[in-house]
Design an enzyme around this catalytic site. Sequence first.
Site, PDB file in Angstrom:
ATOM      1  N   GLY A 161       1.284   1.147   2.202  1.00  0.00           N
ATOM      2  CA  GLY A 161       2.391   1.555   1.363  1.00  0.00           C
ATOM      3  C   GLY A 161       3.252   0.412   0.883  1.00  0.00           C
ATOM      4  N   CYS A 162       4.465   0.759   0.470  1.00  0.00           N
ATOM      5  CA  CYS A 162       5.331  -0.165  -0.267  1.00  0.00           C
ATOM      6  C   CYS A 162       5.812  -1.358   0.550  1.00  0.00           C
ATOM      7  CB  CYS A 162       6.537   0.585  -0.819  1.00  0.00           C
ATOM      8  SG  CYS A 162       6.137   1.757  -2.137  1.00  0.00           S
ATOM      9  N   ASN A 163       5.828  -1.243   1.884  1.00  0.00           N
ATOM     10  CA  ASN A 163       6.363  -2.348   2.683  1.00  0.00           C
ATOM     11  C   ASN A 163       5.281  -3.233   3.292  1.00  0.00           C
ATOM     12  OD1 ASN A 163       5.419  -0.658   4.690  1.00  0.00           O
ATOM     13  ND2 ASN A 163       7.442  -0.098   5.471  1.00  0.00           N
ATOM     14  N   ALA A 164       4.049  -3.122   2.816  1.00  0.00           N
ATOM     15  CA  ALA A 164       2.924  -3.820   3.449  1.00  0.00           C
ATOM     16  C   ALA A 164       2.969  -5.331   3.284  1.00  0.00           C
ATOM     17  CB  ALA A 164       1.604  -3.279   2.909  1.00  0.00           C
ATOM     18  N   PHE A 368      10.554  -0.299   2.433  1.00  0.00           N
ATOM     19  CA  PHE A 368      10.446   1.002   3.082  1.00  0.00           C
ATOM     20  C   PHE A 368       9.069   1.599   2.789  1.00  0.00           C
ATOM     21  CE2 PHE A 368      14.440   0.075   0.930  1.00  0.00           C
ATOM     22  CZ  PHE A 368      15.243  -0.215   2.026  1.00  0.00           C
TER      23      PHE A 368
END
Length: 395
Positions: A161-164, A368
Amino acid sequence: MTVRVLTIATRLPTTAIDQDDVAELFAVQPGMTRLGSRLVRTAFAGAGVRCRRTVLTELGAEAREARDGTPTHFLDHETGALGSPATAARNALYTTEASRLFVDAARAALDDVAPAVDPADVTHVITVSCTGFFAPGPDVRVAKDLGLPADVTRLHLGFMGCNAAFPALQTAAAYCAADPDAVVLVVCVELCTLHLHVRNDPNTVMGNALFADGAAAAVVTARDADLPGQPALDLIDFETTLAPVGEDALAWSIGDEGFEMILGTYVPKIIDDHVTDALAPLLARTGTAVEGIAQWAVHPGGRSILDKVQTRLALTDEQMAPSRDVLAEAGNMSSATILFVLDRVRRGEAAGGDAGAAADGYVAALAFGPGLSIETALLRQSGTPDAVGNEDAGA
């Protein structure tokens, strides 16, 4: 020993989509109810996005105006109707387009640090993506197309996801701490627009209003590199936190017609409630406070998320400018987005455009993702006084 990000290179697809234009495209689709169309126009107008990029050339205004009658996977130019291709068709396009962007971004990053760092110096490749799959994967594509050593260590972080980008950078820092001669190439590519859907539900509408395509690559090392005038960022420390609520509020799954995003309307409230606690261990280990952080890089998951973070942490408009500018100019590109924001901070496009201001203190970064997870990192403009090395901060 200090591990640093020597450079960040960003790349975008060539097709730009204007937010107002694409909002109208979605609002008038067959099957949209009157309420759904109103929701589309409201969500797109309030998303904080002006323009985005996509690998779907058929979504560009010029291509749609041409109306050459040639149907594509996603748009019938004759009728103006958006299609809903199967996951296999979407992933096939991902394989082609993502491969190109992975290599382009990685090559650009290595070009930035030449001749101090040569492709032959790269010891590790970490690729990141949650919007498609193929094997041999992007790590192999980058290694072969850039002529990296055959024994380069490869790792792919998928579907986080977005915080990888944060676990990718933390892994890169660990590689460098274990081997001071290591040079790690981190590459994030996301093609979020491949998974657009035409539906009336708020989750889908908000995803369509925010998500975009983009790529970013970073070169991470503890080696001395003679790069006069090249701004860098020292990696100081990392922290990860799983909020006690919200596991179902932000989720990403594979459906028969592309990937399915759940982006609950209460995600900003969850982040608002827990962002201070998520930052606390990171700041405590460094002996600083929120007020002691000069620059901020906040993942622009959406305008409401940025609003909540700014209010909760009492950040200034100048501190939030890099995040808001990336959202406005490129949208939410999932894992690649925070690297776009950090690149603006790295190059001094913060604090009112004063490049020197970024060197006066720490840089705090937040993103996040599903879980609901909050990833945080502490960095510092390279070469500033009293910079903390990774070995001292436990990173």
